[in-house]
Design a protein around this motif. Structure first.
Motif, PDB file in Angstrom:
ATOM      1  N   PRO B  42      59.650   2.699  55.769  1.00 58.77           N
ATOM      2  CA  PRO B  42      59.691   3.873  56.652  1.00 58.77           C
ATOM      3  C   PRO B  42      59.446   3.566  58.133  1.00 58.77           C
ATOM      4  N   ASP B  43      58.907   2.400  58.419  1.00 62.63           N
ATOM      5  CA  ASP B  43      58.483   2.111  59.790  1.00 62.63           C
ATOM      6  C   ASP B  43      59.575   2.283  60.835  1.00 62.63           C
ATOM      7  N   ARG B  44      60.746   1.761  60.525  1.00 63.94           N
ATOM      8  CA  ARG B  44      61.847   1.855  61.495  1.00 63.94           C
ATOM      9  C   ARG B  44      62.143   3.302  61.859  1.00 63.94           C
ATOM     10  N   ILE B  45      62.215   4.146  60.838  1.00 61.15           N
ATOM     11  CA  ILE B  45      62.542   5.553  61.071  1.00 61.15           C
ATOM     12  C   ILE B  45      61.416   6.268  61.819  1.00 61.15           C
ATOM     13  N   LEU B  46      60.201   6.023  61.407  1.00 62.23           N
ATOM     14  CA  LEU B  46      59.053   6.649  62.058  1.00 62.23           C
ATOM     15  C   LEU B  46      59.034   6.323  63.548  1.00 62.23           C
ATOM     16  N   ASP B  47      59.383   5.085  63.855  1.00 62.94           N
ATOM     17  CA  ASP B  47      59.438   4.626  65.239  1.00 62.94           C
ATOM     18  C   ASP B  47      60.306   5.532  66.105  1.00 62.94           C
ATOM     19  N   GLU B  48      61.441   5.929  65.551  1.00 56.93           N
ATOM     20  CA  GLU B  48      62.377   6.768  66.302  1.00 56.93           C
ATOM     21  C   GLU B  48      61.757   8.104  66.702  1.00 56.93           C
ATOM     22  N   TYR B  49      60.775   8.545  65.911  1.00 58.19           N
ATOM     23  CA  TYR B  49      60.124   9.821  66.186  1.00 58.19           C
ATOM     24  C   TYR B  49      58.824   9.639  66.964  1.00 58.19           C
ATOM     25  N   GLY B  50      58.466   8.382  67.234  1.00 54.90           N
ATOM     26  CA  GLY B  50      57.195   8.125  67.901  1.00 54.90           C
ATOM     27  C   GLY B  50      56.011   8.302  66.976  1.00 54.90           C
ATOM     28  N   PHE B  51      56.265   8.171  65.688  1.00 61.37           N
ATOM     29  CA  PHE B  51      55.188   8.313  64.708  1.00 61.37           C
ATOM     30  C   PHE B  51      54.817   6.964  64.097  1.00 61.37           C
ATOM     31  N   GLY B  52      53.622   6.912  63.507  1.00 62.29           N
ATOM     32  CA  GLY B  52      53.176   5.704  62.819  1.00 62.29           C
ATOM     33  C   GLY B  52      52.930   6.008  61.356  1.00 62.29           C
ATOM     34  N   ARG B  53      52.320   5.071  60.688  1.00 60.50           N
ATOM     35  CA  ARG B  53      52.063   5.236  59.256  1.00 60.50           C
ATOM     36  C   ARG B  53      51.075   6.351  58.970  1.00 60.50           C
ATOM     37  N   ALA B  54      50.156   6.554  59.887  1.00 53.44           N
ATOM     38  CA  ALA B  54      49.165   7.620  59.688  1.00 53.44           C
ATOM     39  C   ALA B  54      49.879   8.976  59.681  1.00 53.44           C
ATOM     40  N   HIS B  55      50.855   9.143  60.573  1.00 54.81           N
ATOM     41  CA  HIS B  55      51.626  10.386  60.582  1.00 54.81           C
ATOM     42  C   HIS B  55      52.384  10.557  59.271  1.00 54.81           C
ATOM     43  N   ILE B  92      51.815  18.737  64.696  1.00 55.71           N
ATOM     44  CA  ILE B  92      51.932  20.175  64.946  1.00 55.71           C
ATOM     45  C   ILE B  92      52.648  20.432  66.272  1.00 55.71           C
ATOM     46  N   GLU B  93      52.248  19.673  67.303  1.00 54.98           N
ATOM     47  CA  GLU B  93      52.876  19.831  68.623  1.00 54.98           C
ATOM     48  C   GLU B  93      54.374  19.569  68.568  1.00 54.98           C
ATOM     49  N   LYS B  94      54.745  18.561  67.801  1.00 58.94           N
ATOM     50  CA  LYS B  94      56.162  18.206  67.711  1.00 58.94           C
ATOM     51  C   LYS B  94      56.885  19.023  66.648  1.00 58.94           C
ATOM     52  N   ASP B  95      56.199  20.001  66.101  1.00 63.41           N
ATOM     53  CA  ASP B  95      56.821  20.961  65.185  1.00 63.41           C
ATOM     54  C   ASP B  95      57.313  20.358  63.865  1.00 63.41           C
ATOM     55  N   PHE B  96      56.494  19.470  63.310  1.00 61.58           N
ATOM     56  CA  PHE B  96      56.790  18.960  61.980  1.00 61.58           C
ATOM     57  C   PHE B  96      55.865  19.594  60.943  1.00 61.58           C
ATOM     58  N   ILE B  97      54.727  20.093  61.445  1.00 62.16           N
ATOM     59  CA  ILE B  97      53.757  20.738  60.574  1.00 62.16           C
ATOM     60  C   ILE B  97      53.281  22.014  61.257  1.00 62.16           C
ATOM     61  N   GLU B  98      53.012  23.007  60.439  1.00 65.33           N
ATOM     62  CA  GLU B  98      52.554  24.293  60.939  1.00 65.33           C
ATOM     63  C   GLU B  98      51.181  24.561  60.317  1.00 65.33           C
ATOM     64  N   SER B  99      50.273  25.121  61.109  1.00 69.23           N
ATOM     65  CA  SER B  99      48.920  25.394  60.628  1.00 69.23           C
ATOM     66  C   SER B  99      48.692  26.898  60.644  1.00 69.23           C
ATOM     67  N   ALA B 113      54.627  22.063  56.014  1.00 70.64           N
ATOM     68  CA  ALA B 113      55.672  21.340  56.738  1.00 70.64           C
ATOM     69  C   ALA B 113      56.711  22.349  57.214  1.00 70.64           C
ATOM     70  N   THR B 114      57.225  22.133  58.412  1.00 65.11           N
ATOM     71  CA  THR B 114      58.327  22.966  58.898  1.00 65.11           C
ATOM     72  C   THR B 114      59.626  22.439  58.304  1.00 65.11           C
ATOM     73  N   GLY B 115      60.731  23.045  58.652  1.00 63.05           N
ATOM     74  CA  GLY B 115      62.026  22.539  58.192  1.00 63.05           C
ATOM     75  C   GLY B 115      62.209  21.086  58.603  1.00 63.05           C
ATOM     76  N   LYS B 116      61.999  20.835  59.886  1.00 60.92           N
ATOM     77  CA  LYS B 116      62.068  19.462  60.406  1.00 60.92           C
ATOM     78  C   LYS B 116      61.142  18.532  59.637  1.00 60.92           C
ATOM     79  N   GLY B 117      59.956  19.041  59.376  1.00 59.92           N
ATOM     80  CA  GLY B 117      58.946  18.239  58.692  1.00 59.92           C
ATOM     81  C   GLY B 117      59.380  17.860  57.291  1.00 59.92           C
ATOM     82  N   HIS B 118      59.888  18.851  56.559  1.00 59.27           N
ATOM     83  CA  HIS B 118      60.365  18.578  55.206  1.00 59.27           C
ATOM     84  C   HIS B 118      61.514  17.571  55.233  1.00 59.27           C
ATOM     85  N   ASP B 119      62.404  17.741  56.191  1.00 61.90           N
ATOM     86  CA  ASP B 119      63.552  16.835  56.288  1.00 61.90           C
ATOM     87  C   ASP B 119      63.097  15.389  56.449  1.00 61.90           C
ATOM     88  N   LEU B 120      62.175  15.183  57.377  1.00 63.43           N
ATOM     89  CA  LEU B 120      61.703  13.817  57.621  1.00 63.43           C
ATOM     90  C   LEU B 120      60.952  13.274  56.414  1.00 63.43           C
TER      91      LEU B 120
END
Lengths: 173, 173
Positions: B42-55, B92-99, B113-120
DNA sequence: AATTTTATGTCAGCCTTGTTGACATATCTC
DNA sequence: GAGATATGTCAACAAGGCTGACATAAAATT
């Protein structure tokens, strides 16, 4: 759903569609939880020595493969030489690992665990073995072989021959 | 070798001696290499979103368990709330998760998870599923069941009922 | 013999993701 | 109303990854 009319998108086996096969959530999550607990065992002991998981990995592979070179270790751990050097330096200073100049190629550094190093490595390996054996006990006798083959097949194919060599000391399929 | 005259040092099964059983280097090392490659996908893809493994971990479990609370998530990940909050805030800020505020207990935050969140999350899960299926393909049909039971038994017994509940949605043995 | 490549070491700085400790707020429970 | 609970936040720190640049010694090549 991808219509049946596009057979090229189907995998050879059992009509499973590559594009919308359902995620293996169970194995994904079990792998996460199992690894989390598996690596946590040694932590308490490492703490007493002022070491972390990075030290553990280095010590483990050096202890297992006496005479390992820096380049080989970097290839196993897949980290940069700067990251490796930070922990390796500490392991050498605290006399858990010894670095000798290569004999045939004197640019190389051959790494060896000292007595202390072997002791600690063995202590940690036995701790992890305890958990593995507890998991296997009460399972079918073939379970160990099945798990072992599964884990090997999970590894990048481009690397699996190398891993097989490292782990089993052989390269047979 | 411990002499046969000390039976109390022997485990119940097959005469294996607890005190000097040989380390299961093969499973220890295969687990390391397999996990290394497994999480790297997953690392390559996460990188594109500016996310890491913790995300990834946070998004995964929220996507899988809609309505998860902060406390439950902390218990799954075994990290501090400060560590969680750092990555959760970004998701949450990037709209992948909603609280959303809890309904019965309005102190709680229910995570979705938002729509975007579920997709990723799905994209990453499928990537890991691909590797899992490749490993299983060509193995005995019981292999998946064996591996699954092994991983579950590797987990701390005090936590395995909880994990079983999370992963399988049930608590049966 | 001179040059280039290779194996390793090292400095400096940055990022992610974990940690602790302290404190704030809202809400629930007693 | 008092105390416990769920969450959020600030600040500082540590481990262990990373990149880039540069240094040295030894081997390999030309």
């Amino acid at each position: 759903m991808v219509p049946d009319a596009i057979p090229v998108l189907r995998s050879q086996q059992s009509g499973k569609d590559i594009l919308d096969e359902q995620p293996a959530y169970d194995l994904i999550e079990l792998f996460f939880f199992a690894y989390r607990d598996f690596v946590s065992d040694p932590d308490r002991i490492l703490d007493e020595y002022g070491f972390g998981r990075a030290h553990h990995r280095v010590l483990h592979f050096v202890s297992r493969q006496p005479g390992l070179t820096i380049a080989e270790l970097l290839d196993i751990l897949r980290i940069t030489k700067q990251s490796l050097n930070r922990v390796l330096k500490e392991l050498i200073e605290k006399d858990f690992i010894e670095s000798r100049m290569g004999t045939s190629d004197r640019r190389q550094r051959l790494l060896f665990a000292t007595g202390k190093g072997h002791d600690l490595a063995l202590k940690l390996a036995k701790l992890q073995t305890r958990r593995i054996m507890r998991a296997l006990s009460g399972m079918e006798p073939e379970a160990k072989e099945t798990v072992s083959r599964y884990l090997l097949r999970l590894i990048d194919p481009s690397d699996s021959a190398h891993v097989k060599q490292l782990v089993f000391g052989t390269n047979e399929t």
